[in-house]
Design a protein around this motif. Sequence first.
Motif, PDB file in Angstrom:
ATOM      1  N   THR A  65       0.849  -1.179   0.000  1.00 15.92           N
ATOM      2  CA  THR A  65       0.000   0.000   0.000  1.00 15.92           C
ATOM      3  C   THR A  65       0.891   1.238   0.000  1.00 15.92           C
ATOM      4  O   THR A  65       2.085   1.169   0.275  1.00 15.92           O
ATOM      5  CB  THR A  65      -0.904   0.020   1.238  1.00 15.92           C
ATOM      6  OG1 THR A  65      -0.075   0.083   2.399  1.00 15.92           O
ATOM      7  CG2 THR A  65      -1.772  -1.222   1.298  1.00 15.92           C
ATOM      8  N   LEU A  66       0.301   2.377  -0.298  1.00 23.78           N
ATOM      9  CA  LEU A  66       1.062   3.617  -0.329  1.00 23.78           C
ATOM     10  C   LEU A  66       1.652   3.932   1.038  1.00 23.78           C
ATOM     11  O   LEU A  66       2.789   4.398   1.144  1.00 23.78           O
ATOM     12  CB  LEU A  66       0.145   4.759  -0.786  1.00 23.78           C
ATOM     13  CG  LEU A  66       0.806   6.122  -0.927  1.00 23.78           C
ATOM     14  CD1 LEU A  66       1.907   6.074  -1.978  1.00 23.78           C
ATOM     15  CD2 LEU A  66      -0.227   7.165  -1.306  1.00 23.78           C
ATOM     16  N   VAL A  67       0.929   3.644   2.096  1.00 21.65           N
ATOM     17  CA  VAL A  67       1.414   3.919   3.448  1.00 21.65           C
ATOM     18  C   VAL A  67       2.651   3.083   3.742  1.00 21.65           C
ATOM     19  O   VAL A  67       3.620   3.584   4.315  1.00 21.65           O
ATOM     20  CB  VAL A  67       0.303   3.643   4.483  1.00 21.65           C
ATOM     21  CG1 VAL A  67       0.828   3.796   5.898  1.00 21.65           C
ATOM     22  CG2 VAL A  67      -0.863   4.573   4.240  1.00 21.65           C
ATOM     23  N   GLU A  68       2.646   1.832   3.346  1.00 23.53           N
ATOM     24  CA  GLU A  68       3.799   0.971   3.592  1.00 23.53           C
ATOM     25  C   GLU A  68       5.031   1.469   2.857  1.00 23.53           C
ATOM     26  O   GLU A  68       6.131   1.464   3.399  1.00 23.53           O
ATOM     27  CB  GLU A  68       3.478  -0.466   3.173  1.00 23.53           C
ATOM     28  CG  GLU A  68       2.475  -1.134   4.090  1.00 23.53           C
ATOM     29  CD  GLU A  68       1.963  -2.456   3.557  1.00 23.53           C
ATOM     30  OE1 GLU A  68       1.512  -3.278   4.373  1.00 23.53           O
ATOM     31  OE2 GLU A  68       2.004  -2.669   2.330  1.00 23.53           O
ATOM     32  N   VAL A  69       4.848   1.918   1.615  1.00 22.43           N
ATOM     33  CA  VAL A  69       5.977   2.442   0.843  1.00 22.43           C
ATOM     34  C   VAL A  69       6.530   3.691   1.508  1.00 22.43           C
ATOM     35  O   VAL A  69       7.749   3.852   1.628  1.00 22.43           O
ATOM     36  CB  VAL A  69       5.549   2.731  -0.609  1.00 22.43           C
ATOM     37  CG1 VAL A  69       6.666   3.421  -1.376  1.00 22.43           C
ATOM     38  CG2 VAL A  69       5.154   1.430  -1.303  1.00 22.43           C
ATOM     39  N   ILE A  70       5.654   4.573   1.967  1.00 21.47           N
ATOM     40  CA  ILE A  70       6.108   5.803   2.618  1.00 21.47           C
ATOM     41  C   ILE A  70       6.871   5.488   3.904  1.00 21.47           C
ATOM     42  O   ILE A  70       7.909   6.084   4.183  1.00 21.47           O
ATOM     43  CB  ILE A  70       4.909   6.734   2.889  1.00 21.47           C
ATOM     44  CG1 ILE A  70       4.364   7.263   1.556  1.00 21.47           C
ATOM     45  CG2 ILE A  70       5.304   7.889   3.801  1.00 21.47           C
ATOM     46  CD1 ILE A  70       3.080   8.048   1.693  1.00 21.47           C
ATOM     47  N   VAL A  71       6.378   4.539   4.680  1.00 21.63           N
ATOM     48  CA  VAL A  71       7.055   4.166   5.928  1.00 21.63           C
ATOM     49  C   VAL A  71       8.453   3.640   5.638  1.00 21.63           C
ATOM     50  O   VAL A  71       9.420   4.009   6.310  1.00 21.63           O
ATOM     51  CB  VAL A  71       6.216   3.132   6.709  1.00 21.63           C
ATOM     52  CG1 VAL A  71       7.017   2.527   7.845  1.00 21.63           C
ATOM     53  CG2 VAL A  71       4.949   3.786   7.236  1.00 21.63           C
ATOM     54  N   VAL A  72       8.584   2.796   4.629  1.00 24.18           N
ATOM     55  CA  VAL A  72       9.902   2.253   4.279  1.00 24.18           C
ATOM     56  C   VAL A  72      10.831   3.371   3.827  1.00 24.18           C
ATOM     57  O   VAL A  72      12.003   3.406   4.219  1.00 24.18           O
ATOM     58  CB  VAL A  72       9.757   1.169   3.190  1.00 24.18           C
ATOM     59  CG1 VAL A  72      11.118   0.763   2.646  1.00 24.18           C
ATOM     60  CG2 VAL A  72       9.034  -0.044   3.766  1.00 24.18           C
ATOM     61  N   LEU A  73      10.339   4.303   3.022  1.00 20.44           N
ATOM     62  CA  LEU A  73      11.175   5.410   2.569  1.00 20.44           C
ATOM     63  C   LEU A  73      11.622   6.291   3.730  1.00 20.44           C
ATOM     64  O   LEU A  73      12.768   6.745   3.762  1.00 20.44           O
ATOM     65  CB  LEU A  73      10.417   6.252   1.533  1.00 20.44           C
ATOM     66  CG  LEU A  73      10.197   5.567   0.186  1.00 20.44           C
ATOM     67  CD1 LEU A  73       9.376   6.463  -0.730  1.00 20.44           C
ATOM     68  CD2 LEU A  73      11.525   5.219  -0.469  1.00 20.44           C
ATOM     69  N   VAL A  74      10.750   6.520   4.686  1.00 16.25           N
ATOM     70  CA  VAL A  74      11.122   7.323   5.857  1.00 16.25           C
ATOM     71  C   VAL A  74      12.206   6.625   6.661  1.00 16.25           C
ATOM     72  O   VAL A  74      13.184   7.248   7.095  1.00 16.25           O
ATOM     73  CB  VAL A  74       9.878   7.620   6.722  1.00 16.25           C
ATOM     74  CG1 VAL A  74      10.269   8.194   8.070  1.00 16.25           C
ATOM     75  CG2 VAL A  74       8.948   8.567   5.988  1.00 16.25           C
ATOM     76  N   ILE A  75      12.063   5.318   6.865  1.00 13.27           N
ATOM     77  CA  ILE A  75      13.064   4.562   7.616  1.00 13.27           C
ATOM     78  C   ILE A  75      14.411   4.605   6.895  1.00 13.27           C
ATOM     79  O   ILE A  75      15.461   4.822   7.516  1.00 13.27           O
ATOM     80  CB  ILE A  75      12.587   3.116   7.845  1.00 13.27           C
ATOM     81  CG1 ILE A  75      11.400   3.114   8.800  1.00 13.27           C
ATOM     82  CG2 ILE A  75      13.720   2.252   8.391  1.00 13.27           C
ATOM     83  CD1 ILE A  75      10.715   1.768   8.922  1.00 13.27           C
ATOM     84  N   LEU A  76      14.397   4.412   5.576  1.00 15.37           N
ATOM     85  CA  LEU A  76      15.646   4.468   4.819  1.00 15.37           C
ATOM     86  C   LEU A  76      16.267   5.857   4.886  1.00 15.37           C
ATOM     87  O   LEU A  76      17.496   5.983   4.976  1.00 15.37           O
ATOM     88  CB  LEU A  76      15.390   4.067   3.361  1.00 15.37           C
ATOM     89  CG  LEU A  76      15.072   2.597   3.138  1.00 15.37           C
ATOM     90  CD1 LEU A  76      14.753   2.346   1.669  1.00 15.37           C
ATOM     91  CD2 LEU A  76      16.226   1.723   3.585  1.00 15.37           C
ATOM     92  N   ALA A  77      15.460   6.897   4.842  1.00 15.32           N
ATOM     93  CA  ALA A  77      15.988   8.256   4.924  1.00 15.32           C
ATOM     94  C   ALA A  77      16.640   8.511   6.278  1.00 15.32           C
ATOM     95  O   ALA A  77      17.704   9.136   6.356  1.00 15.32           O
ATOM     96  CB  ALA A  77      14.867   9.263   4.674  1.00 15.32           C
ATOM     97  N   ILE A  78      16.032   8.012   7.339  1.00  9.53           N
ATOM     98  CA  ILE A  78      16.612   8.184   8.674  1.00  9.53           C
ATOM     99  C   ILE A  78      17.933   7.434   8.777  1.00  9.53           C
ATOM    100  O   ILE A  78      18.926   7.962   9.295  1.00  9.53           O
ATOM    101  CB  ILE A  78      15.610   7.724   9.761  1.00  9.53           C
ATOM    102  CG1 ILE A  78      14.407   8.674   9.777  1.00  9.53           C
ATOM    103  CG2 ILE A  78      16.286   7.662  11.126  1.00  9.53           C
ATOM    104  CD1 ILE A  78      13.269   8.181  10.639  1.00  9.53           C
TER     105      ILE A  78
END
Length: 43
Positions: free
Chosen positions: A19-32
């Motif tokens: 889902t879009l939410v899951e993709v956003i969460v993964v991108l945020v974690i990778l950015a951190i």
Amino acid sequence: MNMIPRKRLRNRGGRGGFTLVEVIVVLVILAILAAIAIPALTG
């Protein structure tokens, strides 16, 4: 014998993927992780 009949294992329609939410969460974690790792690796 299913104790939780409303438990959903898949997205609506039974289609796979993320889902879009899951993709956003993964991108945020990778950015951190990148924000922590890049200064540590560069010096």
